[in-house]
Design an enzyme around this catalytic site. Structure first.
Site, PDB file in Angstrom:
ATOM      1  N   HIS A 139      77.209  26.663 -21.576  1.00 18.07           N
ATOM      2  CA  HIS A 139      76.322  27.673 -22.149  1.00 18.07           C
ATOM      3  C   HIS A 139      75.108  26.945 -22.709  1.00 18.07           C
ATOM      4  O   HIS A 139      75.238  26.079 -23.568  1.00 18.07           O
ATOM      5  CB  HIS A 139      77.016  28.480 -23.250  1.00 18.07           C
ATOM      6  N   CYS A 140      73.932  27.285 -22.218  1.00 18.11           N
ATOM      7  CA  CYS A 140      72.711  26.582 -22.607  1.00 18.11           C
ATOM      8  C   CYS A 140      71.881  27.438 -23.563  1.00 18.11           C
ATOM      9  O   CYS A 140      71.425  28.523 -23.187  1.00 18.11           O
ATOM     10  CB  CYS A 140      71.886  26.244 -21.367  1.00 18.11           C
TER      11      CYS A 140
END
Length: 281
Positions: A139-140
């Site tokens: 998850h960025c």
């Protein structure tokens, strides 16, 4: 099961929103400095070279923004929730297997107890998105979204164009400062130009090195056919790998079109429709 949508809304993650504000603030500031403090004040503005450099830099910025928005708003590979509730009480109690074989594909689907649904191989649960994502890498916060099967291409494009913008801005800074600057006779103008140039160099170096490191990790993960989540889960364990060529692995992410088309932020392969599993009884 419901078919997944092609576009998703932004996640309600405060860290993600802050990172996006920082990203666009840095991008628009770099564009402002390059045009207003590097190209216009120097002798470049008196020739077509100045207009050409401004056009090239702003084209890179445009591609950067488009690829970023595609990475933010595209479905990363969300596994749809079942239309009706499924009873997983036997799985939780350990009286039933935690995986089942899909009759159509022969793949082993596992149970996500948080989503309370079956998920295909290589799908993992994201605690921020609160859903399972196909081929989830991580998850960025910089895109406020997961990097998964359907938006990894846009994420890598975003990294590529940030790196290009960083390198090109430093290149223009060097050219600008080696050219005559008619408006720099005013000391205040000259000091402001120096200050903006220093900030631009710092931003370019920091963002350039950052995206270079992440980009190398992404390409390595593609070549090894193992996402970051899988690397962490499989650490110290033997993993059977189906050997495929690097070009096949790259085409799986970027599409089957010509190589030059890989850096265009649009979908080059048909959007995969989600097919509900059919389990052996």
């Amino acid at each position: 099961m419901r078919e997944k949508s092609k576009m998703v809304s932004c996640r309600d993650d405060p860290c993600g929103f802050v990172c996006m504000i920082i990203t666009y603030g840095a991008v628009f500031y770099a564009d402002y400095v390059v045009v207003e403090w590097l190209i216009v004040p120097s002798s470049l503005s008196a020739s077509l070279w100045g207009a050409l450099h401004a056009l090239i830099f702003n084209s890179i910025i445009l591609l950067l923004i488009v690829s970023h928005l595609r990475a933010v708003l595209s479905d990363p590979g969300i596994v749809p929730l079942p239309s009706t509730a499924i009873d997983f009480s036997d799985v939780r109690s350990g009286n039933a297997p935690k995986s089942r074989i899909d009759k159509l594909s022969g793949e082993s689907w596992t149970v996500c107890q948080k989503c309370e649904a079956y998920r295909p191989p290589r799908a993992h649960h994201c605690r921020i998105c609160r859903r399972c994502i196909r081929k989830m890498d991580h998850h960025c916060p910089w895109i406020n979204n997961c990097v998964g099967e359907f938006n990894q291409k846009y994420f890598i494009q975003f990294l590529f164009y940030v790196g290009m913008a960083a390198v090109y801005s430093i290149f223009l800074l060097v050219i600008s400062w080696t050219r005559e600057c008619p408006s720099c006779s005013d000391m205040d103008e000259k000091n402001a130009r120096i200050a903006h140039s220093i900030v631009l160099v710092v931003i370019s170096i920091l963002f350039g090195l950052f995206v270079c490191a992440i980009g190398c990790d992404q390409i390595t993960a593609i070549f090894e056919d193992e996402t970051l989540v899988e690397q962490i889960k499989n650490k110290g364990q033997h993993r059977e790998v189906i050997r495929r060529s690097k070009m096949d692995l790259l085409r799986e992410v970027f599409g089957k079109g010509p190589i030059w088309w890989w850096m265009v932020p649009c979908r080059s392969t048909p959007y995969k429709r989600f097919i509900p599993p059919s389990f052996n009884v």
